[in-house]
Design a protein around this motif. Structure first.
Motif, PDB file in Angstrom:
ATOM      1  N   ALA A  56       0.985  -1.158  -0.112  1.00 39.35           N
ATOM      2  CA  ALA A  56      -0.076  -0.060  -0.152  1.00 39.35           C
ATOM      3  C   ALA A  56       0.838   1.385  -0.092  1.00 39.35           C
ATOM      4  O   ALA A  56       0.501   2.147  -0.581  1.00 39.35           O
ATOM      5  CB  ALA A  56      -0.921   0.225   1.099  1.00 39.35           C
ATOM      6  N   HIS A  57       1.975   1.124   0.636  1.00 34.22           N
ATOM      7  CA  HIS A  57       2.912   2.357   0.901  1.00 34.22           C
ATOM      8  C   HIS A  57       3.638   2.499  -0.622  1.00 34.22           C
ATOM      9  O   HIS A  57       4.122   4.027  -0.803  1.00 34.22           O
ATOM     10  CB  HIS A  57       4.028   1.993   1.889  1.00 34.22           C
ATOM     11  CG  HIS A  57       3.252   2.278   3.235  1.00 34.22           C
ATOM     12  ND1 HIS A  57       3.893   1.770   4.407  1.00 34.22           N
ATOM     13  CD2 HIS A  57       2.089   2.859   3.606  1.00 34.22           C
ATOM     14  CE1 HIS A  57       3.199   1.883   5.417  1.00 34.22           C
ATOM     15  NE2 HIS A  57       1.985   2.515   5.048  1.00 34.22           N
ATOM     16  N   GLU A  58       3.559   1.778  -1.363  1.00 39.00           N
ATOM     17  CA  GLU A  58       4.200   2.037  -2.710  1.00 39.00           C
ATOM     18  C   GLU A  58       3.118   2.873  -3.469  1.00 39.00           C
ATOM     19  O   GLU A  58       3.406   3.686  -4.583  1.00 39.00           O
ATOM     20  CB  GLU A  58       4.380   0.718  -3.573  1.00 39.00           C
ATOM     21  CG  GLU A  58       5.432  -0.059  -3.090  1.00 39.00           C
ATOM     22  CD  GLU A  58       5.623  -1.615  -3.647  1.00 39.00           C
ATOM     23  OE1 GLU A  58       4.890  -1.542  -4.604  1.00 39.00           O
ATOM     24  OE2 GLU A  58       6.397  -2.235  -3.131  1.00 39.00           O
ATOM     25  N   ILE A  59       1.823   2.952  -3.342  1.00 30.68           N
ATOM     26  CA  ILE A  59       0.944   3.752  -3.817  1.00 30.68           C
ATOM     27  C   ILE A  59       0.550   4.931  -2.947  1.00 30.68           C
ATOM     28  O   ILE A  59       0.257   5.997  -3.738  1.00 30.68           O
ATOM     29  CB  ILE A  59      -0.402   3.050  -3.977  1.00 30.68           C
ATOM     30  CG1 ILE A  59      -0.318   1.786  -4.578  1.00 30.68           C
ATOM     31  CG2 ILE A  59      -1.666   3.776  -4.606  1.00 30.68           C
ATOM     32  CD1 ILE A  59      -1.260   0.576  -4.497  1.00 30.68           C
ATOM     33  N   SER A  60       0.480   4.867  -1.723  1.00 31.39           N
ATOM     34  CA  SER A  60       0.306   6.045  -1.000  1.00 31.39           C
ATOM     35  C   SER A  60       0.870   5.870   0.450  1.00 31.39           C
ATOM     36  O   SER A  60       0.758   4.941   1.145  1.00 31.39           O
ATOM     37  CB  SER A  60      -1.467   6.313  -0.944  1.00 31.39           C
ATOM     38  OG  SER A  60      -1.735   7.223   0.125  1.00 31.39           O
ATOM     39  N   GLN A  61       1.048   7.173   0.992  1.00 31.87           N
ATOM     40  CA  GLN A  61       1.696   7.325   2.458  1.00 31.87           C
ATOM     41  C   GLN A  61       0.940   8.225   3.207  1.00 31.87           C
ATOM     42  O   GLN A  61       1.360   8.424   4.373  1.00 31.87           O
ATOM     43  CB  GLN A  61       3.152   7.055   2.500  1.00 31.87           C
ATOM     44  CG  GLN A  61       4.021   6.171   1.669  1.00 31.87           C
ATOM     45  CD  GLN A  61       5.393   6.001   2.061  1.00 31.87           C
ATOM     46  OE1 GLN A  61       5.847   6.573   3.238  1.00 31.87           O
ATOM     47  NE2 GLN A  61       6.073   5.737   1.041  1.00 31.87           N
ATOM     48  N   GLY A  62      -0.291   8.838   2.666  1.00 30.19           N
ATOM     49  CA  GLY A  62      -0.844   9.802   3.281  1.00 30.19           C
ATOM     50  C   GLY A  62      -0.390  11.316   3.332  1.00 30.19           C
ATOM     51  O   GLY A  62      -0.745  11.869   4.230  1.00 30.19           O
ATOM     52  N   VAL A 313      -4.772  -2.137   0.049  1.00 30.39           N
ATOM     53  CA  VAL A 313      -4.151  -1.956  -1.316  1.00 30.39           C
ATOM     54  C   VAL A 313      -5.338  -1.860  -2.196  1.00 30.39           C
ATOM     55  O   VAL A 313      -5.570  -1.063  -3.291  1.00 30.39           O
ATOM     56  CB  VAL A 313      -3.463  -3.344  -1.723  1.00 30.39           C
ATOM     57  CG1 VAL A 313      -3.105  -3.332  -3.345  1.00 30.39           C
ATOM     58  CG2 VAL A 313      -2.204  -3.175  -1.002  1.00 30.39           C
ATOM     59  N   ALA A 314      -6.651  -2.535  -1.949  1.00 31.07           N
ATOM     60  CA  ALA A 314      -7.843  -2.696  -2.583  1.00 31.07           C
ATOM     61  C   ALA A 314      -8.314  -1.152  -2.688  1.00 31.07           C
ATOM     62  O   ALA A 314      -9.014  -0.713  -3.701  1.00 31.07           O
ATOM     63  CB  ALA A 314      -8.837  -3.636  -2.358  1.00 31.07           C
ATOM     64  N   ALA A 315      -8.328  -0.777  -1.316  1.00 27.81           N
ATOM     65  CA  ALA A 315      -9.069   0.393  -1.221  1.00 27.81           C
ATOM     66  C   ALA A 315      -8.296   1.620  -1.998  1.00 27.81           C
ATOM     67  O   ALA A 315      -8.819   2.705  -2.624  1.00 27.81           O
ATOM     68  CB  ALA A 315      -8.926   0.853   0.200  1.00 27.81           C
ATOM     69  N   LEU A 316      -7.065   1.617  -2.581  1.00 23.96           N
ATOM     70  CA  LEU A 316      -6.223   2.461  -3.099  1.00 23.96           C
ATOM     71  C   LEU A 316      -6.333   2.027  -4.856  1.00 23.96           C
ATOM     72  O   LEU A 316      -5.960   3.053  -5.464  1.00 23.96           O
ATOM     73  CB  LEU A 316      -4.923   2.511  -2.545  1.00 23.96           C
ATOM     74  CG  LEU A 316      -4.517   2.867  -1.354  1.00 23.96           C
ATOM     75  CD1 LEU A 316      -3.184   2.490  -0.562  1.00 23.96           C
ATOM     76  CD2 LEU A 316      -4.959   4.206  -1.127  1.00 23.96           C
ATOM     77  N   THR A 317      -6.754   0.747  -5.012  1.00 23.59           N
ATOM     78  CA  THR A 317      -6.525   0.659  -6.503  1.00 23.59           C
ATOM     79  C   THR A 317      -7.915   0.037  -7.254  1.00 23.59           C
ATOM     80  O   THR A 317      -8.131   0.087  -8.356  1.00 23.59           O
ATOM     81  CB  THR A 317      -5.512  -0.475  -6.619  1.00 23.59           C
ATOM     82  OG1 THR A 317      -5.987  -1.543  -6.024  1.00 23.59           O
ATOM     83  CG2 THR A 317      -4.117  -0.072  -6.197  1.00 23.59           C
ATOM     84  N   GLY A 345      -9.923  -6.233  -5.155  1.00 23.13           N
ATOM     85  CA  GLY A 345     -11.113  -5.814  -4.993  1.00 23.13           C
ATOM     86  C   GLY A 345     -12.084  -6.049  -6.070  1.00 23.13           C
ATOM     87  O   GLY A 345     -11.672  -6.721  -7.024  1.00 23.13           O
ATOM     88  N   PRO A 346     -13.316  -5.190  -5.800  1.00 22.18           N
ATOM     89  CA  PRO A 346     -14.224  -5.425  -7.051  1.00 22.18           C
ATOM     90  C   PRO A 346     -13.811  -4.852  -8.090  1.00 22.18           C
ATOM     91  O   PRO A 346     -13.411  -3.748  -8.338  1.00 22.18           O
ATOM     92  CB  PRO A 346     -15.343  -4.749  -6.176  1.00 22.18           C
ATOM     93  CG  PRO A 346     -14.849  -3.713  -5.363  1.00 22.18           C
ATOM     94  CD  PRO A 346     -13.537  -4.437  -4.977  1.00 22.18           C
TER      95      PRO A 346
END
Length: 393
Positions: A56-62, A313-317, A345-346
């Motif tokens: 997840a941190h590869e995508i976002s770190q806040g 990860v799913a929440a981000l992608t 994710g969906p």
């Protein structure tokens, strides 16, 4: 997020709230660790691996997101000091700065949300290690909190431009608290709150029980409901709540359990989403967290797990249609934690390229057109068959 109904509850309105985590802040470490445990804490944070935090941190770190924590204040621990804003102290000891914590509870939560550690392997790491946290000291210790002070703390968070508020405090219904929550929601803030711990809080406590708030329950290392976690129809998502390691006061570390910890973890997840999708409204951020959660227990939402375990990860992608449009549920995980398939994710047919959203709009257009035809038919029928209107007597 589910539409929550709230029936009148017996008893007087509670004026005193309670901290949710029966923490062991500042607990001692096994022989062989360094003086403060910084070299071992990361390996103890099992929830990071379980939730796939590194991916997840590869995508976002806040980045750019402010998370407010109304609690016992936050100690300037070395693992989170760079992400710690001044905040405020509104307790009787108030000194206009929230960067003090004589209890440890608020520092635990801050570590779970924004701790940046000390390099790639040492020190505690938060779910959103580049977000900022505003410490709002509303309590001197973890035994009780004035509900009015909690409401004042939430109002302060709104005025400080917080994008997420993490509330690990259990209270009864209170008009000032309800108004403060409503104000935060109107300000487009994601409000996350703990459901409560057994046996103290039954049923789901406020403010988690208020509509629009993400109510968080807890799970253990195996992904099963944590025995300490309260259940109920208000539960939206669950997150790790047992054997949670984080920062503590005086540069030390802690091990704790409770829905306080799970709440902070979900607040960190909300910060990741808000950084990745800065223009997404707060209710859609909440929807993204629930729509991509990994289903547990009976199919669909249930009182133990809500919509399931948060999937960072799913929440981000994932391709998540807006609220009101049908989405494909995420795959259930095995007992060991989220799977790669579930993390996707969906998805829409054809690779998740947005076609699900397009189909939703097309479907809506067809329904509206059909509704217009039926309205014309019904109007014509009323004109030809129905009796004329009469004046009531």
């Amino acid at each position: 997020m589910s539409i929550k109904s709230h029936l009148a509850r017996a008893g007087k309105i509670a004026l005193i709230a309670a901290i949710l985590t029966p923490s062991t802040a500042g607990a001692g470490w096994a022989e062989g660790t360094s003086a403060d445990g910084a070299d071992l804490i990361r390996n103890d944070q099992w929830h990071l691996t379980y939730l796939g935090a590194s991916k997840a941190h590869e995508i976002s770190q806040g980045e750019g997101v402010i998370v407010a924590v109304p609690d016992t204040g936050i100690d300037p621990h070395p693992d989170l000091i760079k992400n710690l804003l001044p905040g405020i102290d509104i307790t009787p000891e108030g000194n206009r700065d929230g960067r003090r914590d004589s209890d440890g509870h608020g520092t635990i939560l801050a570590g779970l949300i924004v701790a940046h550690g000390r390099g790639s392997t040492k020190g505690a790491l938060g779910i959103a290690p580049k977000a900022k946290v505003v410490p709002i000291r509303v309590s001197l210790d973890s035994h009780q909190v004035s509900t009015d002070d909690l409401a004042r703390g939430i109002d302060y968070a709104v005025n400080q431009g917080a994008k997420v508020i993490s509330i690990s405090i259990a209270a009864g219904p209170n008009i000032k608290l309800q108004q403060a929550i409503a104000s935060a929601l109107r300000a487009d803030i994601v409000v996350v709150a703990g459901a409560g711990n057994r046996p103290q809080e039954v049923p789901v406590a406020f403010p988690a029980a208020y509509p629009g708030v993400i109510a968080v329950g807890g799970i253990d290392r195996l992904g099963s409901q944590a025995p300490i976690s309260v259940t109920g129809p208000e539960i939206d998502v669950v997150a790790p709540a047992e054997e949670i390691h984080s920062t503590s006061i005086d540069g030390k570390y802690s091990r704790s359990r409770g829905t306080s910890d799970a709440t902070a973890i979900v607040a960190g997840a909300a910060a990741l989403v808000r950084a990745k999708y800065p223009y997404l409204p707060a209710d859609e951020v909440a929807h993204r967290l629930t729509a991509t959660a990994i289903d547990k227990g009976p199919p669909g939402r249930d009182d133990q797990y809500g919509y399931g375990v948060i999937d960072l990860v799913a929440a981000l992608t994932a391709d998540v249609p807006p609220r009101g449009f049908e989405s494909v549920p995420a795959t259930s995980p095995d007992a060991a934690g989220p799977t790669t398939a579930a993390a996707d994710g969906p998805r829409a047919e054809g690779g998740g390229d947005g076609s699900a959203t397009v189909r939703g709009w097309v479907t809506l257009g067809v329904l509206l057109a059909a509704g217009g035809v039926w309205a014309l038919f019904a109007r014509h029928r009323r004109r030809s068959d129905d009796p004329p209107p009469r004046i009531s007597r």
